[in-house]
Design a protein around this motif. Structure first.
Motif, PDB file in Angstrom:
ATOM      1  N   LYS A  81       0.848  -1.191   0.000  1.00  0.00           N
ATOM      2  CA  LYS A  81       0.000   0.000   0.000  1.00  0.00           C
ATOM      3  C   LYS A  81       0.885   1.243   0.000  1.00  0.00           C
ATOM      4  O   LYS A  81       1.705   1.435   0.901  1.00  0.00           O
ATOM      5  CB  LYS A  81      -0.910   0.010   1.232  1.00  0.00           C
ATOM      6  CG  LYS A  81      -2.006  -1.039   1.205  1.00  0.00           C
ATOM      7  CD  LYS A  81      -2.905  -0.884   2.412  1.00  0.00           C
ATOM      8  CE  LYS A  81      -4.031  -1.908   2.390  1.00  0.00           C
ATOM      9  NZ  LYS A  81      -4.926  -1.754   3.572  1.00  0.00           N
ATOM     10  N   PHE A  82       0.689   2.095  -0.972  1.00  0.00           N
ATOM     11  CA  PHE A  82       1.488   3.311  -1.041  1.00  0.00           C
ATOM     12  C   PHE A  82       1.111   4.300   0.061  1.00  0.00           C
ATOM     13  O   PHE A  82       1.983   4.943   0.653  1.00  0.00           O
ATOM     14  CB  PHE A  82       1.326   3.979  -2.410  1.00  0.00           C
ATOM     15  CG  PHE A  82       2.094   5.270  -2.525  1.00  0.00           C
ATOM     16  CD1 PHE A  82       3.462   5.254  -2.726  1.00  0.00           C
ATOM     17  CD2 PHE A  82       1.460   6.491  -2.371  1.00  0.00           C
ATOM     18  CE1 PHE A  82       4.187   6.443  -2.788  1.00  0.00           C
ATOM     19  CE2 PHE A  82       2.177   7.679  -2.444  1.00  0.00           C
ATOM     20  CZ  PHE A  82       3.537   7.650  -2.657  1.00  0.00           C
ATOM     21  N   ILE A  83      -0.174   4.413   0.355  1.00  0.00           N
ATOM     22  CA  ILE A  83      -0.657   5.426   1.290  1.00  0.00           C
ATOM     23  C   ILE A  83      -0.122   5.236   2.701  1.00  0.00           C
ATOM     24  O   ILE A  83      -0.063   6.182   3.487  1.00  0.00           O
ATOM     25  CB  ILE A  83      -2.204   5.472   1.295  1.00  0.00           C
ATOM     26  CG1 ILE A  83      -2.733   6.701   2.049  1.00  0.00           C
ATOM     27  CG2 ILE A  83      -2.782   4.192   1.886  1.00  0.00           C
ATOM     28  CD1 ILE A  83      -2.357   8.018   1.456  1.00  0.00           C
ATOM     29  N   PHE A 189       0.452  20.274   9.134  1.00  0.00           N
ATOM     30  CA  PHE A 189       1.764  19.731   9.489  1.00  0.00           C
ATOM     31  C   PHE A 189       1.798  19.310  10.955  1.00  0.00           C
ATOM     32  O   PHE A 189       2.317  18.245  11.295  1.00  0.00           O
ATOM     33  CB  PHE A 189       2.857  20.758   9.217  1.00  0.00           C
ATOM     34  CG  PHE A 189       3.056  21.067   7.758  1.00  0.00           C
ATOM     35  CD1 PHE A 189       2.452  20.304   6.768  1.00  0.00           C
ATOM     36  CD2 PHE A 189       3.837  22.145   7.364  1.00  0.00           C
ATOM     37  CE1 PHE A 189       2.629  20.582   5.427  1.00  0.00           C
ATOM     38  CE2 PHE A 189       4.028  22.432   6.020  1.00  0.00           C
ATOM     39  CZ  PHE A 189       3.413  21.646   5.058  1.00  0.00           C
ATOM     40  N   ASP A 190       1.250  20.135  11.832  1.00  0.00           N
ATOM     41  CA  ASP A 190       1.230  19.807  13.262  1.00  0.00           C
ATOM     42  C   ASP A 190       0.437  18.529  13.514  1.00  0.00           C
ATOM     43  O   ASP A 190       0.825  17.697  14.344  1.00  0.00           O
ATOM     44  CB  ASP A 190       0.617  20.959  14.070  1.00  0.00           C
ATOM     45  CG  ASP A 190       1.554  22.148  14.194  1.00  0.00           C
ATOM     46  OD1 ASP A 190       2.760  21.979  13.894  1.00  0.00           O
ATOM     47  OD2 ASP A 190       1.087  23.240  14.572  1.00  0.00           O
ATOM     48  N   LYS A 191      -0.662  18.385  12.805  1.00  0.00           N
ATOM     49  CA  LYS A 191      -1.497  17.195  12.980  1.00  0.00           C
ATOM     50  C   LYS A 191      -0.731  15.934  12.576  1.00  0.00           C
ATOM     51  O   LYS A 191      -0.804  14.912  13.259  1.00  0.00           O
ATOM     52  CB  LYS A 191      -2.774  17.326  12.148  1.00  0.00           C
ATOM     53  CG  LYS A 191      -3.776  16.201  12.399  1.00  0.00           C
ATOM     54  CD  LYS A 191      -5.100  16.461  11.696  1.00  0.00           C
ATOM     55  CE  LYS A 191      -6.097  15.345  12.006  1.00  0.00           C
ATOM     56  NZ  LYS A 191      -7.409  15.580  11.353  1.00  0.00           N
ATOM     57  N   MET A 192       0.031  16.009  11.472  1.00  0.00           N
ATOM     58  CA  MET A 192       0.793  14.846  11.019  1.00  0.00           C
ATOM     59  C   MET A 192       1.973  14.557  11.948  1.00  0.00           C
ATOM     60  O   MET A 192       2.326  13.403  12.162  1.00  0.00           O
ATOM     61  CB  MET A 192       1.269  15.058   9.576  1.00  0.00           C
ATOM     62  CG  MET A 192       0.138  14.963   8.566  1.00  0.00           C
ATOM     63  SD  MET A 192       0.685  14.797   6.846  1.00  0.00           S
ATOM     64  CE  MET A 192       1.263  16.451   6.504  1.00  0.00           C
ATOM     65  N   LEU A 193       2.570  15.608  12.489  1.00  0.00           N
ATOM     66  CA  LEU A 193       3.727  15.427  13.362  1.00  0.00           C
ATOM     67  C   LEU A 193       3.350  14.867  14.733  1.00  0.00           C
ATOM     68  O   LEU A 193       4.177  14.213  15.379  1.00  0.00           O
ATOM     69  CB  LEU A 193       4.458  16.760  13.540  1.00  0.00           C
ATOM     70  CG  LEU A 193       5.255  17.270  12.335  1.00  0.00           C
ATOM     71  CD1 LEU A 193       5.756  18.683  12.586  1.00  0.00           C
ATOM     72  CD2 LEU A 193       6.418  16.343  12.022  1.00  0.00           C
ATOM     73  N   HIS A 194       2.143  15.131  15.177  1.00  0.00           N
ATOM     74  CA  HIS A 194       1.769  14.760  16.541  1.00  0.00           C
ATOM     75  C   HIS A 194       0.786  13.600  16.594  1.00  0.00           C
ATOM     76  O   HIS A 194       0.007  13.476  17.538  1.00  0.00           O
ATOM     77  CB  HIS A 194       1.199  15.981  17.273  1.00  0.00           C
ATOM     78  CG  HIS A 194       2.203  17.070  17.463  1.00  0.00           C
ATOM     79  ND1 HIS A 194       2.260  18.197  16.667  1.00  0.00           N
ATOM     80  CD2 HIS A 194       3.233  17.180  18.335  1.00  0.00           C
ATOM     81  CE1 HIS A 194       3.257  18.972  17.053  1.00  0.00           C
ATOM     82  NE2 HIS A 194       3.863  18.380  18.071  1.00  0.00           N
ATOM     83  N   ARG A 201      -6.879  11.884   8.248  1.00  0.00           N
ATOM     84  CA  ARG A 201      -7.805  12.514   7.311  1.00  0.00           C
ATOM     85  C   ARG A 201      -7.817  14.010   7.594  1.00  0.00           C
ATOM     86  O   ARG A 201      -7.949  14.435   8.730  1.00  0.00           O
ATOM     87  CB  ARG A 201      -9.217  11.939   7.445  1.00  0.00           C
ATOM     88  CG  ARG A 201      -9.343  10.560   6.834  1.00  0.00           C
ATOM     89  CD  ARG A 201     -10.771  10.177   6.538  1.00  0.00           C
ATOM     90  NE  ARG A 201     -10.834   8.888   5.858  1.00  0.00           N
ATOM     91  CZ  ARG A 201     -10.748   8.738   4.543  1.00  0.00           C
ATOM     92  NH1 ARG A 201     -10.586   9.809   3.783  1.00  0.00           N
ATOM     93  NH2 ARG A 201     -10.800   7.535   3.990  1.00  0.00           N
ATOM     94  N   TYR A 202      -7.646  14.780   6.537  1.00  0.00           N
ATOM     95  CA  TYR A 202      -7.652  16.236   6.676  1.00  0.00           C
ATOM     96  C   TYR A 202      -8.542  16.785   5.575  1.00  0.00           C
ATOM     97  O   TYR A 202      -8.265  16.616   4.389  1.00  0.00           O
ATOM     98  CB  TYR A 202      -6.230  16.802   6.565  1.00  0.00           C
ATOM     99  CG  TYR A 202      -6.148  18.277   6.841  1.00  0.00           C
ATOM    100  CD1 TYR A 202      -6.194  18.757   8.147  1.00  0.00           C
ATOM    101  CD2 TYR A 202      -6.042  19.201   5.804  1.00  0.00           C
ATOM    102  CE1 TYR A 202      -6.129  20.110   8.419  1.00  0.00           C
ATOM    103  CE2 TYR A 202      -5.963  20.563   6.071  1.00  0.00           C
ATOM    104  CZ  TYR A 202      -6.015  21.013   7.377  1.00  0.00           C
ATOM    105  OH  TYR A 202      -5.960  22.358   7.645  1.00  0.00           O
ATOM    106  N   GLN A 203      -9.637  17.429   5.994  1.00  0.00           N
ATOM    107  CA  GLN A 203     -10.634  17.941   5.051  1.00  0.00           C
ATOM    108  C   GLN A 203     -11.068  16.842   4.069  1.00  0.00           C
ATOM    109  O   GLN A 203     -11.083  17.036   2.854  1.00  0.00           O
ATOM    110  CB  GLN A 203     -10.093  19.175   4.309  1.00  0.00           C
ATOM    111  CG  GLN A 203      -9.820  20.343   5.239  1.00  0.00           C
ATOM    112  CD  GLN A 203      -9.346  21.595   4.528  1.00  0.00           C
ATOM    113  OE1 GLN A 203      -8.927  21.541   3.368  1.00  0.00           O
ATOM    114  NE2 GLN A 203      -9.386  22.726   5.207  1.00  0.00           N
ATOM    115  N   PHE A 204     -11.354  15.683   4.639  1.00  0.00           N
ATOM    116  CA  PHE A 204     -11.877  14.509   3.910  1.00  0.00           C
ATOM    117  C   PHE A 204     -10.837  13.828   3.005  1.00  0.00           C
ATOM    118  O   PHE A 204     -11.168  12.909   2.264  1.00  0.00           O
ATOM    119  CB  PHE A 204     -13.113  14.885   3.074  1.00  0.00           C
ATOM    120  CG  PHE A 204     -14.190  15.562   3.863  1.00  0.00           C
ATOM    121  CD1 PHE A 204     -14.950  14.845   4.779  1.00  0.00           C
ATOM    122  CD2 PHE A 204     -14.422  16.920   3.724  1.00  0.00           C
ATOM    123  CE1 PHE A 204     -15.939  15.473   5.531  1.00  0.00           C
ATOM    124  CE2 PHE A 204     -15.406  17.564   4.471  1.00  0.00           C
ATOM    125  CZ  PHE A 204     -16.172  16.834   5.379  1.00  0.00           C
TER     126      PHE A 204
END
Length: 310
Positions: A81-83, A189-194, A201-204
């Protein structure tokens, strides 16, 4: 001669081994490492048929080099899976590809090179410090981390937005579009880092947080100092995704012998671009370049440097 091949990392990967017709005994070889995104062995994605890695392979084969290029995990004929693939998963895939290439009967394992494009430049840095190779070529991305490249792209876009005139320009300034976008990018970025999750999921939209997080934690400068082999780094002045000025830092950061070149008007897909950089028309500009040949200056530099190394 092209040969369909498969090899294993923690998933099975599929690619193309290209061999010059006149190989008598053993020949030097090149592993081509793709840039970011769900890219197949030829450098293509859905609705983006650039074929730049196929072009590079054909050029290297014409010089007498065997090449290996492969579909990233989760793309083309490769499994996985790439994702959910992290930066280090991709590094391990490329190391598996490199070891597979070295074991081929036609390959001189003492003369194997890595050519990385875009994110492949960073991958090449990591691989060169882990696996012996004859030389490392970094195309359109050398000297920048993922975070720096993202900032570079965003600032170009912002500067062009600021230059808009008329009602559209007035509206953008009135609504503080740029500042709102900066805050939105920071929030993402903060959401992915933490998070410790592979994806968010960010804005669907489903996004690969693991890949981003590992890039953000990666110490590029330390990796540069560990590169033991000769390095060639090339970026173009019309590259909207990688800053050619970042090449300046490599001469002091890389401990091994290094040669850098800036090619006038070359863009990120390794084509000469007559138009100025315009993010609103970027895809259209790239599509116009799909059928163009690799720049003569690029092929001359690559040919000269590779043959000097062997």
């Amino acid at each position: 001669m092209n040969r369909e091949v498969t090899f294993s990392s923690d998933v099975q990967l599929a690619g193309t081994l290209s061999i010059p017709e006149n190989v008598q005994d053993k020949a030097p070889a090149i592993l081509i490492i793709a840039g970011s995104g769900p890219t197949d062995r030829d450098g293509n994605m859905k609705k983006f048929q650039a074929n730049m890695y196929k072009q590079l392979s054909e050029f290297f084969v014409s010089l007498g080099f065997i090449t290996l290029r492969f579909d990233k995990r989760g793309t083309g004929k490769s499994e996985g899976k790439f994702i959910t693939a992290g930066m280090w998963d991709l590094v391990e895939d490329n190391i598996a590809a490199l070891n597979f290439l070295k074991k081929q009967a036609e390959v001189d394992e003492t003369k194997v090179f890595v050519v990385g494009h875009s994110e492949g430049c960073l991958q090449g840095n990591m691989i060169a410090s882990k696996v012996p190779i004859r030389g490392l070529v970094m195309l359109a991305g050398a000297g920048q981390s993922l975070m720096e490249a993202t900032d570079y792209q965003r600032e170009i876009a912002y500067s062009q937005i600021k230059e808009l005139t008329g009602f559209k320009g007035f509206l953008i300034r009135k609504l503080n579009v740029i500042e709102k976008d900066r805050k939105k990018a920071k929030k993402l970025f903060d959401k992915m880092l933490h998070t410790d999750k592979d994806t968010i999921r960010y804005q669907f939209i489903k996004m690969n947080a693991k890949w981003f997080r590992e890039h953000a934690e990666y110490d590029q400068e330390t990796s540069f100092r560990k590169i033991p082999c000769p390095v060639l780094a090339i970026t173009g002045t019309k590259d909207a995704q990688a800053d050619y000025r970042a090449l300046e830092r490599l001469t002091s950061d890389v401990g091994a012998p290094i040669e850098t070149h800036i090619i006038k008007d070359m863009n990120h897909i390794l084509k000469i671009q007559e138009e100025p950089i315009d993010f609103q028309k970027l895809k259209k500009t790239y599509v116009k370049g799909f059928t163009k040949p690799l720049p003569t200056e690029l092929t001359n530099i690559l040919s000269k440097w590779l043959h000097e190394q062997i």
